[in-house]
Motif scaffolding. Structure first.
Motif, PDB file in Angstrom:
ATOM      1  N   ASP A  70      -0.542 -43.103  61.742  1.00  0.00           N
ATOM      2  CA  ASP A  70      -0.908 -44.130  60.769  1.00  0.00           C
ATOM      3  C   ASP A  70       0.249 -44.359  59.816  1.00  0.00           C
ATOM      4  OD1 ASP A  70      -3.393 -44.754  61.573  1.00  0.00           O
ATOM      5  OD2 ASP A  70      -4.473 -43.724  59.973  1.00  0.00           O
ATOM      6  N   ARG A  71       0.696 -45.596  59.727  1.00  0.00           N
ATOM      7  CA  ARG A  71       1.741 -45.907  58.744  1.00  0.00           C
ATOM      8  C   ARG A  71       1.128 -46.850  57.714  1.00  0.00           C
ATOM      9  NH1 ARG A  71       5.396 -46.216  63.706  1.00  0.00           N
ATOM     10  NH2 ARG A  71       6.252 -44.115  63.742  1.00  0.00           N
ATOM     11  N   LYS A  72       1.295 -46.500  56.449  1.00  0.00           N
ATOM     12  CA  LYS A  72       0.766 -47.358  55.381  1.00  0.00           C
ATOM     13  C   LYS A  72       1.915 -47.887  54.554  1.00  0.00           C
ATOM     14  CE  LYS A  72      -2.950 -44.490  54.564  1.00  0.00           C
ATOM     15  NZ  LYS A  72      -3.809 -43.722  53.730  1.00  0.00           N
ATOM     16  N   THR A 147       3.226 -42.832  71.990  1.00  0.00           N
ATOM     17  CA  THR A 147       2.042 -42.521  71.183  1.00  0.00           C
ATOM     18  C   THR A 147       1.591 -43.761  70.399  1.00  0.00           C
ATOM     19  OG1 THR A 147       2.719 -40.216  70.983  1.00  0.00           O
ATOM     20  CG2 THR A 147       1.213 -41.020  69.302  1.00  0.00           C
ATOM     21  N   GLY A 148       0.284 -43.929  70.284  1.00  0.00           N
ATOM     22  CA  GLY A 148      -0.280 -45.078  69.564  1.00  0.00           C
ATOM     23  C   GLY A 148       0.125 -45.079  68.093  1.00  0.00           C
ATOM     24  N   THR A 149       0.368 -46.269  67.547  1.00  0.00           N
ATOM     25  CA  THR A 149       0.666 -46.376  66.116  1.00  0.00           C
ATOM     26  C   THR A 149      -0.205 -47.461  65.496  1.00  0.00           C
ATOM     27  OG1 THR A 149       2.431 -47.993  66.482  1.00  0.00           O
ATOM     28  CG2 THR A 149       3.097 -45.684  66.312  1.00  0.00           C
ATOM     29  N   ASP A 155      -2.303 -54.315  49.752  1.00  0.00           N
ATOM     30  CA  ASP A 155      -1.819 -54.976  48.533  1.00  0.00           C
ATOM     31  C   ASP A 155      -1.785 -53.961  47.384  1.00  0.00           C
ATOM     32  OD1 ASP A 155      -4.400 -54.683  47.534  1.00  0.00           O
ATOM     33  OD2 ASP A 155      -4.991 -56.754  47.951  1.00  0.00           O
ATOM     34  N   ASN A 156      -1.357 -54.389  46.217  1.00  0.00           N
ATOM     35  CA  ASN A 156      -1.196 -53.422  45.121  1.00  0.00           C
ATOM     36  C   ASN A 156      -2.519 -52.864  44.603  1.00  0.00           C
ATOM     37  OD1 ASN A 156      -1.769 -55.959  44.152  1.00  0.00           O
ATOM     38  ND2 ASN A 156      -0.574 -55.751  42.274  1.00  0.00           N
ATOM     39  N   GLU A 157      -3.659 -53.445  45.068  1.00  0.00           N
ATOM     40  CA  GLU A 157      -4.986 -52.909  44.706  1.00  0.00           C
ATOM     41  C   GLU A 157      -5.443 -51.858  45.719  1.00  0.00           C
ATOM     42  OE1 GLU A 157      -7.156 -54.417  42.038  1.00  0.00           O
ATOM     43  OE2 GLU A 157      -5.112 -54.963  41.465  1.00  0.00           O
ATOM     44  N   GLY A 158      -4.666 -51.700  46.808  1.00  0.00           N
ATOM     45  CA  GLY A 158      -5.057 -50.737  47.853  1.00  0.00           C
ATOM     46  C   GLY A 158      -5.930 -51.346  48.934  1.00  0.00           C
ATOM     47  N   GLU A 159      -6.170 -52.669  48.875  1.00  0.00           N
ATOM     48  CA  GLU A 159      -6.967 -53.331  49.916  1.00  0.00           C
ATOM     49  C   GLU A 159      -6.050 -53.772  51.057  1.00  0.00           C
ATOM     50  OE1 GLU A 159     -10.222 -53.850  50.324  1.00  0.00           O
ATOM     51  OE2 GLU A 159     -10.757 -52.866  48.439  1.00  0.00           O
ATOM     52  N   MET A 160      -6.580 -53.705  52.302  1.00  0.00           N
ATOM     53  CA  MET A 160      -5.758 -54.055  53.457  1.00  0.00           C
ATOM     54  C   MET A 160      -5.509 -55.566  53.547  1.00  0.00           C
ATOM     55  SD  MET A 160      -6.585 -53.907  57.437  1.00  0.00           S
ATOM     56  CE  MET A 160      -7.320 -52.305  57.540  1.00  0.00           C
ATOM     57  N   ALA A 161      -4.237 -55.955  53.680  1.00  0.00           N
ATOM     58  CA  ALA A 161      -3.887 -57.375  53.842  1.00  0.00           C
ATOM     59  C   ALA A 161      -3.799 -57.704  55.331  1.00  0.00           C
ATOM     60  CB  ALA A 161      -2.558 -57.666  53.163  1.00  0.00           C
ATOM     61  N   VAL A 162      -3.156 -56.824  56.092  1.00  0.00           N
ATOM     62  CA  VAL A 162      -3.029 -57.011  57.546  1.00  0.00           C
ATOM     63  C   VAL A 162      -2.749 -55.644  58.163  1.00  0.00           C
ATOM     64  CG1 VAL A 162      -0.528 -57.479  57.500  1.00  0.00           C
ATOM     65  CG2 VAL A 162      -1.905 -58.411  59.354  1.00  0.00           C
ATOM     66  N   ALA A 163      -3.165 -55.473  59.431  1.00  0.00           N
ATOM     67  CA  ALA A 163      -2.871 -54.212  60.120  1.00  0.00           C
ATOM     68  C   ALA A 163      -2.379 -54.530  61.522  1.00  0.00           C
ATOM     69  CB  ALA A 163      -4.116 -53.349  60.182  1.00  0.00           C
ATOM     70  N   LEU A 164      -1.458 -53.718  62.019  1.00  0.00           N
ATOM     71  CA  LEU A 164      -0.872 -53.915  63.348  1.00  0.00           C
ATOM     72  C   LEU A 164      -1.082 -52.647  64.163  1.00  0.00           C
ATOM     73  CD1 LEU A 164       2.454 -55.250  61.828  1.00  0.00           C
ATOM     74  CD2 LEU A 164       0.689 -56.683  62.849  1.00  0.00           C
ATOM     75  N   ALA A 165      -1.611 -52.818  65.360  1.00  0.00           N
ATOM     76  CA  ALA A 165      -1.902 -51.639  66.180  1.00  0.00           C
ATOM     77  C   ALA A 165      -1.210 -51.726  67.532  1.00  0.00           C
ATOM     78  CB  ALA A 165      -3.408 -51.536  66.366  1.00  0.00           C
ATOM     79  N   ASP A 166      -0.448 -50.679  67.884  1.00  0.00           N
ATOM     80  CA  ASP A 166       0.145 -50.585  69.224  1.00  0.00           C
ATOM     81  C   ASP A 166      -0.601 -49.472  69.951  1.00  0.00           C
ATOM     82  OD1 ASP A 166       1.528 -50.121  71.520  1.00  0.00           O
ATOM     83  OD2 ASP A 166       3.392 -49.481  70.573  1.00  0.00           O
ATOM     84  N   MET A 167      -1.586 -49.873  70.752  1.00  0.00           N
ATOM     85  CA  MET A 167      -2.472 -48.892  71.395  1.00  0.00           C
ATOM     86  C   MET A 167      -2.408 -48.984  72.918  1.00  0.00           C
ATOM     87  SD  MET A 167      -3.986 -47.511  68.763  1.00  0.00           S
ATOM     88  CE  MET A 167      -3.988 -47.875  67.017  1.00  0.00           C
ATOM     89  N   SER A 168      -1.309 -49.484  73.444  1.00  0.00           N
ATOM     90  CA  SER A 168      -1.244 -49.722  74.897  1.00  0.00           C
ATOM     91  C   SER A 168      -1.412 -48.434  75.718  1.00  0.00           C
ATOM     92  CB  SER A 168       0.070 -50.409  75.257  1.00  0.00           C
ATOM     93  OG  SER A 168       1.149 -49.706  74.666  1.00  0.00           O
ATOM     94  N   ILE A 169      -1.141 -47.278  75.125  1.00  0.00           N
ATOM     95  CA  ILE A 169      -1.252 -45.997  75.853  1.00  0.00           C
ATOM     96  C   ILE A 169      -2.677 -45.782  76.382  1.00  0.00           C
ATOM     97  CG2 ILE A 169      -1.684 -44.655  73.706  1.00  0.00           C
ATOM     98  CD1 ILE A 169      -0.115 -42.341  75.087  1.00  0.00           C
ATOM     99  N   TYR A 170      -3.690 -46.287  75.665  1.00  0.00           N
ATOM    100  CA  TYR A 170      -5.068 -46.021  76.084  1.00  0.00           C
ATOM    101  C   TYR A 170      -5.451 -46.753  77.361  1.00  0.00           C
ATOM    102  CZ  TYR A 170      -5.036 -44.059  71.445  1.00  0.00           C
ATOM    103  OH  TYR A 170      -4.685 -43.322  70.335  1.00  0.00           O
ATOM    104  N   GLU A 171      -4.680 -47.801  77.685  1.00  0.00           N
ATOM    105  CA  GLU A 171      -4.954 -48.532  78.931  1.00  0.00           C
ATOM    106  C   GLU A 171      -4.751 -47.640  80.154  1.00  0.00           C
ATOM    107  OE1 GLU A 171      -6.470 -51.449  78.879  1.00  0.00           O
ATOM    108  OE2 GLU A 171      -6.332 -51.199  76.706  1.00  0.00           O
ATOM    109  N   SER A 172      -3.951 -46.574  79.985  1.00  0.00           N
ATOM    110  CA  SER A 172      -3.675 -45.710  81.155  1.00  0.00           C
ATOM    111  C   SER A 172      -4.744 -44.631  81.348  1.00  0.00           C
ATOM    112  CB  SER A 172      -2.295 -45.068  81.013  1.00  0.00           C
ATOM    113  OG  SER A 172      -2.219 -44.394  79.775  1.00  0.00           O
TER     114      SER A 172
END
Length: 366
Positions: A70-72, A147-149, A155-172
């Motif tokens: 998880d990267r924040k 590995t999935g990321t 935002d500065n309030e701590g609410e999520m503006a956008v998230a990006l997921a690279d989960m292609s490993i689970y397809e295998s």
């Protein structure tokens, strides 16, 4: 059910896990090929796990699904699109199944994690870190995979503006992978499954848990990943989702309290026994096929970060369920767990333990 010959072979293997098949044939009066057939059947039933016939350890819970890094990245000022924003970043272990396993491990549950990671430093780090809270033996590193990321921009309030997921490993992840590892599921009191794996694999796990009477909790990862679930959810004991996921699953818009219960009813019609739908800062609703229903409102707490609150909710509910608590109390324990997550900047609160959970529960719900 095992037959007499299978029971005898299992007994001999328990006495000597390294016993050879020809020795088993001698001791049972069977041919070597018949012994091989019985061993194959015992492996399929999850009574043994392949060569040196390792017997699966009984676990309270097995968490099946994602483990990612998880990267924040949080902006220090007002978030502006289309330009560069000053920000601070951090990295932690994530993935729904992995987060739940860590939460449960911190609460003292005997828990295992079945996931796939890449054969890379991130994958090694994830399993090494999680080992302190859960048995990672059922998990596997896949050569040539990354590995999935999951990267969340807050935002500065701590609410999520956008998230990006690279989960292609689970397809295998394949049906064969689950088949080989079935012993771990068969020897668990409860399986918690997220929706990261492919649809055919998720369907296989749900169907087989139903056939073998293994209690199963499903927690969707996100609204888009609802499509990985089959239409028939017979055999699912708990389904714990948020409003967006419940809307995606039922195909209806939820705009008031009554809609939450209508959605829960729809979900029960396709086979789920107990449905919990969280409503963010408005708490949750629960509805079961035995007629229990209710709304839980959350106490006001200072929010440090919303990431991981949903995973903590699931952990608390299942922790309480395994301790024999009823639905209402299980939901209160789940919310107590979730509140501890909201007050921490980490995805899983590093101060979480059974005592802290009981104190929080007493403070707000007793």
């Amino acid at each position: 059910m095992m037959n007499d010959k299978e029971i005898l072979i299992l007994q001999l293997i328990k006495e000597d896990p390294f016993i050879a098949q020809n020795e088993l044939a001698e001791k049972t009066g069977l041919s070597r090929s018949a012994v091989a057939g019985y061993i194959s059947s015992l492996t399929k039933q999850g009574k043994i796990l392949g060569r040196a016939y390792v017997l699966p350890q009984k676990k309270e819970v097995l968490c099946v699904g994602g483990a990612n890094v998880d990267r924040k990245i949080q902006t220090t000022g007002q978030l502006q699109y289309g330009t560069s924003n000053p920000a601070e970043s951090s990295q932690s272990c994530g993935g729904v199944a992995r987060n739940i396993a860590e939460n449960l491990g911190r609460l003292g549950s005997d828990v295992g994690l079945m996931t796939v990671v890449g054969d890379d430093p991130e994958g090694e780090w994830l399993l090494e870190y999680t080992k302190a809270f859960a048995d990672v033996t059922p998990s596997q590193s896949l050569a040539g995979s990354t590995t999935g990321t999951y990267t969340a921009v807050l935002d500065n309030e701590g609410e999520m503006a956008v998230a990006l997921a690279d989960m292609s490993i689970y397809e295998s992840v394949s049906r064969e992978f689950v088949e080989k590892k079935w012993g771990y599921l068969a020897s668990s009191e409860m399986v918690i499954l997220d929706t990261n794996f492919p649809p055919n694999v998720i369907k296989q796990i749900i169907t087989r848990c139903y056939e073998e009477n293994i209690p199963l909790c499903i927690t969707p990862v996100s609204a888009p990943k609802i499509k990985n679930l089959p239409e028939d959810l017979k055999g699912v004991t708990w389904l714990i989702a948020n409003k967006n996921e419940a809307e995606a699953l039922t195909g209806m818009e939820i705009s008031n309290e009554g809609d939450f219960f209508k959605a829960a009813q729809k979900i029960m019609k396709i086979g789920v026994e107990k449905v919990v739908i969280s409503r963010g800062d408005k708490g949750l609703i629960y509805f079961t096929n035995t007629g229990e229903a209710g709304v839980q409102l959350p106490p006001k707490v200072k929010i440090a970060d919303v990431t991981g609150a949903g995973d903590s909710l699931v952990s608390g509910i299942i922790f309480a369920h395994l301790k024999g608590l009823g639905t209402e109390d299980a939901c209160k324990i789940g919310m107590s767990c979730s509140m501890l997550a909201l007050q921490s900047l980490e995805t899983v609160n590093p101060n979480l333990n059974n005592t802290r959970l009981q104190e929080t529960f007493k403070q707000y719900f007793d």
